[in-house]
Design an enzyme around this catalytic site. Structure first.
Site, PDB file in Angstrom:
ATOM      1  N   HIS A   1       0.837  -1.204   0.000  1.00  0.00           N
ATOM      2  CA  HIS A   1       0.000   0.000   0.000  1.00  0.00           C
ATOM      3  C   HIS A   1       0.871   1.252   0.000  1.00  0.00           C
ATOM      4  O   HIS A   1       0.597   2.206  -0.743  1.00  0.00           O
ATOM      5  CB  HIS A   1      -0.913  -0.002   1.223  1.00  0.00           C
ATOM      6  CG  HIS A   1      -1.556   1.326   1.513  1.00  0.00           C
ATOM      7  ND1 HIS A   1      -2.441   1.935   0.655  1.00  0.00           N
ATOM      8  CD2 HIS A   1      -1.418   2.170   2.582  1.00  0.00           C
ATOM      9  CE1 HIS A   1      -2.844   3.098   1.172  1.00  0.00           C
ATOM     10  NE2 HIS A   1      -2.233   3.260   2.332  1.00  0.00           N
TER      11      HIS A   1
ATOM     12  N   HIS B   1      -0.842   6.779  14.958  1.00  0.00           N
ATOM     13  CA  HIS B   1       0.185   6.207  14.096  1.00  0.00           C
ATOM     14  C   HIS B   1       0.857   7.279  13.242  1.00  0.00           C
ATOM     15  O   HIS B   1       1.999   7.098  12.805  1.00  0.00           O
ATOM     16  CB  HIS B   1      -0.414   5.104  13.206  1.00  0.00           C
ATOM     17  CG  HIS B   1      -1.269   5.595  12.085  1.00  0.00           C
ATOM     18  ND1 HIS B   1      -2.628   5.783  12.211  1.00  0.00           N
ATOM     19  CD2 HIS B   1      -0.969   5.947  10.814  1.00  0.00           C
ATOM     20  CE1 HIS B   1      -3.120   6.225  11.070  1.00  0.00           C
ATOM     21  NE2 HIS B   1      -2.138   6.335  10.203  1.00  0.00           N
TER      22      HIS B   1
ATOM     23  N   TYR C   1      -5.887   2.660  -1.323  1.00  0.00           N
ATOM     24  CA  TYR C   1      -6.485   1.623  -0.480  1.00  0.00           C
ATOM     25  C   TYR C   1      -7.895   1.258  -0.940  1.00  0.00           C
ATOM     26  O   TYR C   1      -8.332   0.116  -0.728  1.00  0.00           O
ATOM     27  CB  TYR C   1      -6.396   1.969   1.014  1.00  0.00           C
ATOM     28  CG  TYR C   1      -7.431   2.873   1.633  1.00  0.00           C
ATOM     29  CD1 TYR C   1      -8.747   2.455   1.808  1.00  0.00           C
ATOM     30  CD2 TYR C   1      -7.087   4.119   2.136  1.00  0.00           C
ATOM     31  CE1 TYR C   1      -9.688   3.258   2.423  1.00  0.00           C
ATOM     32  CE2 TYR C   1      -8.012   4.937   2.759  1.00  0.00           C
ATOM     33  CZ  TYR C   1      -9.316   4.506   2.894  1.00  0.00           C
ATOM     34  OH  TYR C   1     -10.247   5.298   3.517  1.00  0.00           O
TER      35      TYR C   1
ATOM     36  N   TYR D   1     -14.571  -3.326   6.799  1.00  0.00           N
ATOM     37  CA  TYR D   1     -13.845  -2.747   7.922  1.00  0.00           C
ATOM     38  C   TYR D   1     -14.617  -2.846   9.232  1.00  0.00           C
ATOM     39  O   TYR D   1     -14.029  -3.093  10.297  1.00  0.00           O
ATOM     40  CB  TYR D   1     -13.512  -1.275   7.653  1.00  0.00           C
ATOM     41  CG  TYR D   1     -12.786  -0.988   6.368  1.00  0.00           C
ATOM     42  CD1 TYR D   1     -12.011  -1.956   5.725  1.00  0.00           C
ATOM     43  CD2 TYR D   1     -12.853   0.271   5.768  1.00  0.00           C
ATOM     44  CE1 TYR D   1     -11.349  -1.693   4.549  1.00  0.00           C
ATOM     45  CE2 TYR D   1     -12.191   0.555   4.584  1.00  0.00           C
ATOM     46  CZ  TYR D   1     -11.449  -0.442   3.976  1.00  0.00           C
ATOM     47  OH  TYR D   1     -10.793  -0.148   2.800  1.00  0.00           O
TER      48      TYR D   1
END
Length: 553
Positions: free
Chosen positions: A78, A144, A234, A293
């Site tokens: 990715h 992150h 994505y 998801y």
């Protein structure tokens, strides 16, 4: 150089930039989504570091792989895809509009930011910073993206890449700042109490590039409307591996993208006829969240993995700088330790001989053997009602404390319930992101305009956000599960939430107590009277049959 006419100077600058952009030692990658792609040698040197190669061992979709067998792709591919698409978009703008003066430095910085934007992901991607760290490090606010900046600095320093960057033209301090700002946003100063300073609206918050090149910040992580190359990759990659249709064609966006002046800013715009395709893009995002998801089984598996990691955290040791040992939750403080933390931690816990890890091993074994916590049901608050973050931890207590109007055969406590609140939106909470997009017309490509939703279609959504409340029970015996379902249905009645999809089946004696749950919908008005409706009560059908018999007699 003695070149005076403006047109000739622009042509010369373009030729010099092209020489910078096309080094002879480009490397070709064969990507399943984008085909054969060329990567700049600086990008290749970043890829060939332990810090970047670590992404090979972190699943792009975390626990989703336990539900969708094809979702085995990783953050590694990715990131390469985002780096490539970032280069494609910025090069397209540079070629289409030379007057923007996009330099080789700009292009390379945008590509590096795209490549390194996910360096900070932990085990099982969003599970780590979204679930694990908030439970184990309640004293810190950490994402992150924060780790991506720290890991990027660590990668450059540890592998001696500063000289490599300088040799390819990135010799100015603002270039590294520009890369970091694209990943994280403005690097604002902080006060002594640790709070970020708020900048006045008229101030330019970025240090890496001036306001005239502000459109470059919309390529990798678009803070204005969410349309960026990260999503493009994505969407395409996840749809490919999940077996879901991707309705958005980013190649068309590349063809029509151009920069227009909007007040004092320059923004990336697209053709007016592409408005409907952008709605398709956000609809694809919504579809991915609903079908994959936020899939109910994916979510409970990730909850169980989180439980196991929290239980194992005190007993896992990871070696960092100078041999210092860190727990999993502490590895975010040291990038040498964090580099070693990947999805492999699942197998490390599972195969450990430490007696202290037995409780965590039992949970992971249950995941492998598909002994998951039991699904109870799903509901939604009313349109005007929103569950606030601070309320989520109290929901399991509310459900356990709710007494069904009919007796149950088991006693349940709050710890028996897991409640997962899912936010589904178009990426900007209640707002329509297309309202933040600027378009241009064919007849005037330099004039930015807005397009209202009703100018696109009458069939587009009226609301752009909703919450789903998913409830599970840790106990698996039949009496406890049946009792949990009745607690849940009664709780939905008391809270005036939507009717659970199988509410009539799991608690038929409770659903008649909520009159509006049993109203016929307009779609069912033409149903055959003899056919039972999905939301009808079985006792009602028996009553109809009895009435028919009495009339006939």
């Amino acid at each position: 150089m003695g070149v005076k006419p403006l047109g000739e100077r622009m042509d010369l600058i373009k030729c010099i930039n092209l020489l910078w952009q096309k080094p002879m030692d480009m490397k070709v990658f064969n990507d399943p989504i984008h085909g054969h792609i060329e990567m700049h040698p600086v990008l290749v040197q970043i890829i060939d570091t332990p810090q970047f190669q670590r992404l090979r061992f972190i699943k792009q979709l975390g626990g989703t792989y336990f539900v969708f067998p094809g979702a085995s792709h990783n953050r590694f591919e990715h990131s390469i895809g985002v780096g490539y698409l970032a280069g494609q978009l910025v090069k397209a703008l540079a070629e289409r509009q030379p007057e923007l003066q996009i330099s080789h430095r700009d292009i390379l910085c945008v590509q590096i930011a795209g490549l390194c934007h996910d360096l900070g992901h932990g085990p099982f991607s969003h599970l780590f910073d979204g679930k694990f760290i908030p439970l184990t490090r309640k004293d810190v606010i950490w994402t992150h993206e924060d780790a991506s900046l720290t890991m990027f600095e660590h990668l450059i320093e540890k592998n001696g890449l500063k000289t490599v960057l300088k040799n390819h033209g990135l010799m100015f301090p603002e270039d590294l700042v520009f890369i970091k700002e694209q990943i994280r946003g403005p690097l604002t100063e902080t006060r002594s109490n640790g709070e970020a300073c708020t900048m006045k609206s008229f101030e330019w918050p970025y240090k890496g590039r001036p306001r005239e090149k502000g459109f470059l910040y919309e390529i990798v992580a678009n803070k204005r409307n969410g349309i960026d190359v990260d999503k493009w990759d994505y969407f395409a990659r996840d749809c490919h591996h999940l077996g879901i249709q991707n309705n958005f064609d980013f190649v068309r966006f590349l063809k029509f993208a151009r920069v227009c002046q909007v007040h004092k800013m320059k923004c990336i715009c697209t053709r007016d006829k592409e408005a409907e395709d952008l709605y398709n893009m956000f609809h694809t995002r919504n579809t991915l969240h609903r079908r994959a998801y936020q899939h109910r089984v994916c979510n409970i598996i990730e909850c169980m993995i989180t439980e196991a990691m929290v239980l194992a955290d005190p007993y896992i040791e990871i070696s960092g700088t100078d041999g210092k040992l860190y727990k999993m939750s502490e590895a975010i403080d040291d990038m040498s330790a964090y580099t070693k933390l990947t999805d492999e931690i699942f197998q490390q816990i599972l195969n450990s001989s430490k007696a202290e890890l037995k409780p965590a091993q039992e949970i992971l074994n249950n995941i492998i053997c598909r002994k998951l916590y039991k699904w109870i049901g799903q509901t939604q608050p009313e349109a005007e009602t929103t569950i606030q973050p601070e309320e989520i931890t109290e929901l399991n207590k509310q459900i356990a404390a709710t007494i069904p109007s009919t007796p149950v055969d088991a006693v349940l406590v709050p710890e028996d319930f897991i409640v997962n609140v899912v936010q589904i939106d178009y990426g900007m909470a209640k707002e329509n992101p297309i309202n933040k997009v600027w378009f241009y017309c064919k007849n005037n490509p330099n004039q930015a305009i807005k397009i209202r939703k009703d100018q696109v279609s009458q069939l587009l959504p009226e609301r752009f956000t909703e919450q789903l409340i998913q409830v599970y029970c840790k106990k698996s015996d039949q009496p406890s599960v049946e009792a949990a379902k009745k607690h849940f249905v009664q709780w939905c009645i008391n809270k005036n939430f939507s009717k659970p999809r199988d509410g009539d089946i799991v608690a038929p004696e409770l659903t008649p107590l909520k009159p509006d749950w049993n109203n016929r919908d307009s779609e069912t008005d033409d149903c055959d009277e003899d056919e039972p409706l999905y939301n009808s009560h079985p006792n009602n059908n028996r009553a109809k049959i009895q009435l028919f018999k009495e009339t006939a007699s």
